[in-house]
Design an enzyme around this catalytic site. Structure first.
Site: not given
Length: 356
Positions: A80-81
């Site tokens: 998700c970064q």
């Protein structure tokens, strides 16, 4: 860990980007049979094996589809970064953004009945290089491989998790099933405050250690009252950077650093970084971070789920990155009931979730 249903009669689950097992634990608790799990992170894999069993530690790009068993449901918490509003938001320009295509590759081959993706809320707003929203690209790719897709920004506390954590869930059902996924209705509970969540913690319970604060934080945290924040800290005690922000707080959009939630509040999002400046990781009345076990409870992990990592910071990271098991349980139940053609499923979830 309580298993609600007989795993021999339930669905087979393949888990990609499994992390330490938060999503998988919730599905396991509902009775799913985990037939394959994968992650590359050492700390996450070590904890997963300790609690849930076999997991393949390997880059997903190196996993051939034939290495993965057939399954009914596939889950993937792809990184998700790149999509986080707190990160650099490179999105698909970041190499990690292309890992979603690895999920599509496997889905196209295995054709599970249902697919579940989890990501941060930023995925709803980020755009591709062509200007189209990433979430719409995901919908299109899933449509191309034969799935009806529904997505929603959900709040974990609506599903029995003692944390106001917002995440995007994307659920696809295979088109030939002629079914569409409907998200379960929120479950009301008055037992989600920190007072209720952290009660009855025994001193000998596993993972009772906490990550010590930095010297700077040790100096200023005692000024923060229960339920308060950095605004409680005297101006002359603030670091120079924070003085500049306090001097022009509207310019910096009124940040709420060093949030300390009170005993009678629901905790805010537990992050992987566990920095007291940017998330509510401070104990309500003690001048320290929550212990590993305390944040595990806030994430809805049971006390018999033991975390192992190379460092205490590593434990905070894998817990912060995890999907709360109770949220996963609610989604697992809804998928099961829909695939089995049952009705009035929300009432059953509320009753079953209460006993977890």
């Amino acid at each position: 860990m309580r298993v609600i249903k007989d795993v021999q009669t339930m669905f087979k689950l393949v888990s990609l980007f499994s992390g330490c097992g938060g999503m998988d634990l919730g599905f396991h608790q509902y009775g799913y049979n985990i037939v394959f799990a994968n992650d590359i992170d050492n700390d996450a894999v070590k904890t997963y094996r300790k609690n849930l069993g076999d997991i393949v530690q390997k880059d997903i790009k190196e996993i051939h589809e034939d290495e993965i068993p057939d399954c009914d449901v596939l889950t993937a918490g792809f990184p998700c970064q790149p999509f986080s509003s707190a990160g650099n938001r490179k999105g698909v320009a970041d190499e990690r953004g292309t890992l979603f295509h690895e999920c599509i590759r496997i889905i196209k081959k295995k054709k599970p009945q249902a697919v579940v993706f989890e990501n941060v809320r930023g995925i709803l707003s980020i755009k591709n290089d062509d200007g189209n929203k990433l979430i719409h690209s995901i919908e299109r790719m899933m449509d191309d491989v034969g799935y009806y897709v529904e997505y929603k920004l959900v709040k974990a506390s609506d599903y029995g998790v003692p944390q106001n954590r917002y995440r995007v869930l994307i659920v696809g059902l295979r088109k030939d099933l002629n079914k569409r996924f409907v998200f379960p209705k929120p479950i009301k509970s008055d037992k989600l405050t920190l007072r209720h969540t952290l009660n009855n913690l025994k001193p000998d319970i596993p993972n009772s250690e906490h990550w010590k604060l930095s010297p700077q934080s040790q100096e200023i945290v005692p000024y923060i009252k229960e339920g308060g924040s950095w605004k409680d800290i005297p101006y002359d005690k603030l670091p120079e950077r924070m003085k500049k922000i306090r001097d022009n707080i509207k310019k910096y959009k009124s940040p709420n650093f060093y949030r300390r939630y009170s005993w009678d509040e629901i905790c805010g999002t537990i992050t992987a970084a566990a920095t007291p400046e940017n998330c509510g990781i401070l104990h309500p009345t003690e001048d320290r971070r929550y212990t590993v076990r305390e944040i595990a409870r806030i994430q809805s992990f049971p006390d018999d789920f033991v975390f192992e990592a190379g460092s205490i910071a590593g434990m905070y990271k894998i817990i912060g990155n995890a999907v709360p098991p109770r949220l996963a349980y609610a989604i697992a139940g809804q998928i099961s009931e829909i695939l089995e053609g049952k009705v009035n499923v929300e009432e059953e979830f509320a009753e079953q979730l209460a006993i977890l």
